[in-house]
Design a protein around this motif. Structure first.
Motif, PDB file in Angstrom:
ATOM      1  N   LEU A   1       9.159  -0.622   9.131  1.00 49.74           N
ATOM      2  CA  LEU A   1       8.130  -0.763  10.161  1.00 49.74           C
ATOM      3  C   LEU A   1       6.726  -0.914   9.580  1.00 49.74           C
ATOM      4  O   LEU A   1       5.887  -1.618  10.140  1.00 49.74           O
ATOM      5  N   LEU A   2       6.462  -0.267   8.463  1.00 49.15           N
ATOM      6  CA  LEU A   2       5.093  -0.229   7.936  1.00 49.15           C
ATOM      7  C   LEU A   2       4.766  -1.381   6.999  1.00 49.15           C
ATOM      8  O   LEU A   2       3.688  -1.952   7.050  1.00 49.15           O
ATOM      9  N   LEU A   3       5.704  -1.721   6.116  1.00 53.62           N
ATOM     10  CA  LEU A   3       5.373  -2.667   5.051  1.00 53.62           C
ATOM     11  C   LEU A   3       4.986  -4.051   5.547  1.00 53.62           C
ATOM     12  O   LEU A   3       4.057  -4.656   5.007  1.00 53.62           O
ATOM     13  N   PRO A   4       5.657  -4.599   6.587  1.00 51.48           N
ATOM     14  CA  PRO A   4       5.306  -5.969   6.975  1.00 51.48           C
ATOM     15  C   PRO A   4       3.970  -6.098   7.707  1.00 51.48           C
ATOM     16  O   PRO A   4       3.552  -7.211   8.017  1.00 51.48           O
ATOM     17  N   ASN A   5       3.297  -5.001   8.008  1.00 52.56           N
ATOM     18  CA  ASN A   5       2.085  -5.057   8.816  1.00 52.56           C
ATOM     19  C   ASN A   5       0.865  -5.303   7.929  1.00 52.56           C
ATOM     20  O   ASN A   5       0.368  -4.385   7.274  1.00 52.56           O
ATOM     21  N   PRO A   6       0.332  -6.518   7.879  1.00 56.64           N
ATOM     22  CA  PRO A   6      -0.790  -6.825   6.984  1.00 56.64           C
ATOM     23  C   PRO A   6      -2.069  -6.101   7.373  1.00 56.64           C
ATOM     24  O   PRO A   6      -2.950  -5.899   6.541  1.00 56.64           O
ATOM     25  N   ASP A   7      -2.187  -5.711   8.636  1.00 52.16           N
ATOM     26  CA  ASP A   7      -3.383  -5.003   9.076  1.00 52.16           C
ATOM     27  C   ASP A   7      -3.448  -3.584   8.518  1.00 52.16           C
ATOM     28  O   ASP A   7      -4.527  -3.014   8.374  1.00 52.16           O
ATOM     29  N   TYR A   8      -2.271  -2.997   8.232  1.00 49.96           N
ATOM     30  CA  TYR A   8      -2.213  -1.621   7.748  1.00 49.96           C
ATOM     31  C   TYR A   8      -2.107  -1.521   6.235  1.00 49.96           C
ATOM     32  O   TYR A   8      -2.396  -0.490   5.658  1.00 49.96           O
TER      33      TYR A   8
ATOM     34  N   ASP B   1      -2.410   2.916   6.678  1.00 48.74           N
ATOM     35  CA  ASP B   1      -1.233   2.898   5.825  1.00 48.74           C
ATOM     36  C   ASP B   1      -1.043   4.259   5.153  1.00 48.74           C
ATOM     37  O   ASP B   1       0.061   4.815   5.107  1.00 48.74           O
ATOM     38  N   THR B   2      -2.138   4.816   4.656  1.00 49.69           N
ATOM     39  CA  THR B   2      -2.096   6.112   3.979  1.00 49.69           C
ATOM     40  C   THR B   2      -1.663   7.211   4.933  1.00 49.69           C
ATOM     41  O   THR B   2      -0.847   8.075   4.590  1.00 49.69           O
ATOM     42  N   VAL B   3      -2.212   7.190   6.155  1.00 47.24           N
ATOM     43  CA  VAL B   3      -1.872   8.216   7.141  1.00 47.24           C
ATOM     44  C   VAL B   3      -0.390   8.147   7.512  1.00 47.24           C
ATOM     45  O   VAL B   3       0.297   9.175   7.604  1.00 47.24           O
ATOM     46  N   GLU B   4       0.120   6.933   7.720  1.00 45.92           N
ATOM     47  CA  GLU B   4       1.520   6.814   8.137  1.00 45.92           C
ATOM     48  C   GLU B   4       2.478   7.198   7.012  1.00 45.92           C
ATOM     49  O   GLU B   4       3.500   7.849   7.260  1.00 45.92           O
TER      50      GLU B   4
ATOM     51  N   GLY C   1       1.744   9.254   4.722  1.00 49.61           N
ATOM     52  CA  GLY C   1       1.578  10.704   4.664  1.00 49.61           C
ATOM     53  C   GLY C   1       2.465  11.398   5.678  1.00 49.61           C
ATOM     54  O   GLY C   1       3.022  12.471   5.411  1.00 49.61           O
ATOM     55  N   ALA C   2       2.625  10.780   6.851  1.00 52.68           N
ATOM     56  CA  ALA C   2       3.496  11.352   7.881  1.00 52.68           C
ATOM     57  C   ALA C   2       4.955  11.361   7.422  1.00 52.68           C
ATOM     58  O   ALA C   2       5.708  12.295   7.722  1.00 52.68           O
ATOM     59  N   VAL C   3       5.368  10.314   6.718  1.00 52.79           N
ATOM     60  CA  VAL C   3       6.729  10.283   6.172  1.00 52.79           C
ATOM     61  C   VAL C   3       6.936  11.466   5.229  1.00 52.79           C
ATOM     62  O   VAL C   3       7.958  12.162   5.284  1.00 52.79           O
ATOM     63  N   LEU C   4       5.950  11.722   4.375  1.00 52.88           N
ATOM     64  CA  LEU C   4       6.045  12.845   3.446  1.00 52.88           C
ATOM     65  C   LEU C   4       6.064  14.180   4.180  1.00 52.88           C
ATOM     66  O   LEU C   4       6.816  15.098   3.821  1.00 52.88           O
TER      67      LEU C   4
ATOM     68  N   HIS D   1      -2.479  10.307  -6.199  1.00 52.75           N
ATOM     69  CA  HIS D   1      -3.780  10.421  -5.535  1.00 52.75           C
ATOM     70  C   HIS D   1      -3.706  10.107  -4.048  1.00 52.75           C
ATOM     71  O   HIS D   1      -4.354  10.747  -3.236  1.00 52.75           O
ATOM     72  N   ARG D   2      -2.932   9.092  -3.682  1.00 53.48           N
ATOM     73  CA  ARG D   2      -2.850   8.720  -2.279  1.00 53.48           C
ATOM     74  C   ARG D   2      -1.437   8.236  -1.964  1.00 53.48           C
ATOM     75  O   ARG D   2      -0.675   7.872  -2.857  1.00 53.48           O
ATOM     76  N   ALA D   3      -1.122   8.235  -0.676  1.00 50.05           N
ATOM     77  CA  ALA D   3       0.216   7.840  -0.255  1.00 50.05           C
ATOM     78  C   ALA D   3       0.301   6.325  -0.102  1.00 50.05           C
ATOM     79  O   ALA D   3      -0.479   5.733   0.642  1.00 50.05           O
ATOM     80  N   ASN D   4       1.218   5.700  -0.818  1.00 49.28           N
ATOM     81  CA  ASN D   4       1.505   4.279  -0.635  1.00 49.28           C
ATOM     82  C   ASN D   4       3.005   4.066  -0.799  1.00 49.28           C
ATOM     83  O   ASN D   4       3.725   4.953  -1.278  1.00 49.28           O
ATOM     84  N   TYR D   5       3.465   2.899  -0.395  1.00 48.32           N
ATOM     85  CA  TYR D   5       4.907   2.695  -0.302  1.00 48.32           C
ATOM     86  C   TYR D   5       5.624   2.810  -1.636  1.00 48.32           C
ATOM     87  O   TYR D   5       6.758   3.305  -1.714  1.00 48.32           O
TER      88      TYR D   5
END
Length: 314
Positions: free
Chosen positions: A182-189, A195-198, A200-203, A217-221
């Motif tokens: 759901l998250l990766l294909p969204n170029p706006d995020y 992107d970081t917040v979402e 982070g929610a997975v974690l 340092h930050r949450a990324n895919y």
């Protein structure tokens, strides 16, 4: 140990872990909605049903992926065998049949969960249920501590640990797969604060946010995938869960002085994870990797049944 006793302990543990994970996912999703500033009517609730693997059942009986319908389906729908209420009822029934094996403290913790669900079962709004989800998580933590400290670490304890870890590995894989899709294909995020917040929610849904932040340092895919799939030390990573379950099943085999094919299935899955690397997983597709992983989990579950649960053993 009789196979029916081993089977009951194994599924008692799996059902409790399943209920705990569902409670985590709903609570974190509700908090994410607030963090993202989404309108409640347009918020995403379908990922929770997708992660549960019960999309077909939901669509057959519900009209839309609204907060009310998804929360009821995952929490108090007794026709859904994977809802919190169904899982806790099943865990309690399995525990009842092995009360002579588990400790009285463990039985009391399961009873507490059972009555907690009954107390909140008429609530439908997620805002009214956040304390309930937290209580489900806390009681499961309490149960895990009691199992560790009040139960003999023999065959029964190992069956319970194997069940918990296999269920945990499955749910970590499902949540990562759905969120990645759901998250990766969204170029706006992509690589944005959203992107970081979402991620982070997975974690947070696997209680891994603080541990993760101490390393990255930050949450990324990329980092989240590395952490949840391949990390050797985080207690909810796929690799850690499989390794721990494999060790328990191997110890059971030694105690019973038998050779069972399920140990070979575990060895194959561990090899797959040991040889995996992040770039290969992402280039070939995380979804494909998760599909292969869950296929192997199903093979292990069937092999466990044939090895330990299908025949009576003294």
């Amino acid at each position: 140990m009789l196979s029916r006793v081993a089977n009951s302990i194994y599924w008692m543990s799996r059902y409790l872990e399943r209920a705990d994970n569902v409670a985590r996912f709903i609570d974190v999703n509700a908090r994410l909605i607030l963090d993202m500033g989404w309108e409640r009517e347009s918020a995403q609730w379908d990922p929770l049903v997708l992660a549960s693997g019960d999309e077909a059942d939901f669509k057959a009986r519900y009209s839309e992926y609204s907060e009310k319908q998804v929360v009821h389906f995952l929490t108090f729908d007794e026709k859904n065998p994977n809802s919190i209420i169904s899982c806790i009822n099943s865990a309690r029934e399995n525990a009842r049949t092995v009360r002579e094996i588990i400790s009285s403290e463990m039985w009391e913790a399961i009873n507490t969960l059972y009555h907690l669900v009954d107390k909140h079962s008429r609530k439908r709004k997620v805002d009214d249920l956040q304390s309930f989800f937290i209580s489900v998580n806390h009681t499961n933590h309490l149960f895990a501590g009691m199992m560790e400290n009040t139960m003999s670490h023999g065959e029964g304890w190992h069956f319970a640990r194997a069940g918990k870890m296999l269920e945990r590995a499955d749910k970590t894989a499902r949540m990562l797969d759905v969120k990645y899709f759901l998250l990766l294909p969204n170029p706006d995020y992509f690589d944005s604060p959203y992107d970081t917040v979402e991620w982070g929610a997975v974690l947070k849904s696997v209680s891994g946010f603080e541990v993760y932040r101490k390393r990255y340092h930050r949450a990324n895919y990329r980092h989240v995938t590395q952490f949840l799939v391949l990390d050797e030390h985080f207690a909810r990573s796929i690799r850690y869960c499989v390794r721990t379950a494999a060790r328990s099943v191997a110890d059971i085999s030694k105690m019973l002085e038998i050779t069972v094919p399920v140990n070979d299935e575990f060895a194959r899955l561990e090899k797959m994870l040991d040889e995996a690397d992040l770039d290969t997983i992402l280039s070939k597709g995380l979804h494909e990797f998760v599909d292969a992983f869950q296929f192997n989990l199903n093979v292990i579950d069937q092999s466990l049944y044939k090895s330990f649960f299908a025949l009576e053993r003294d």
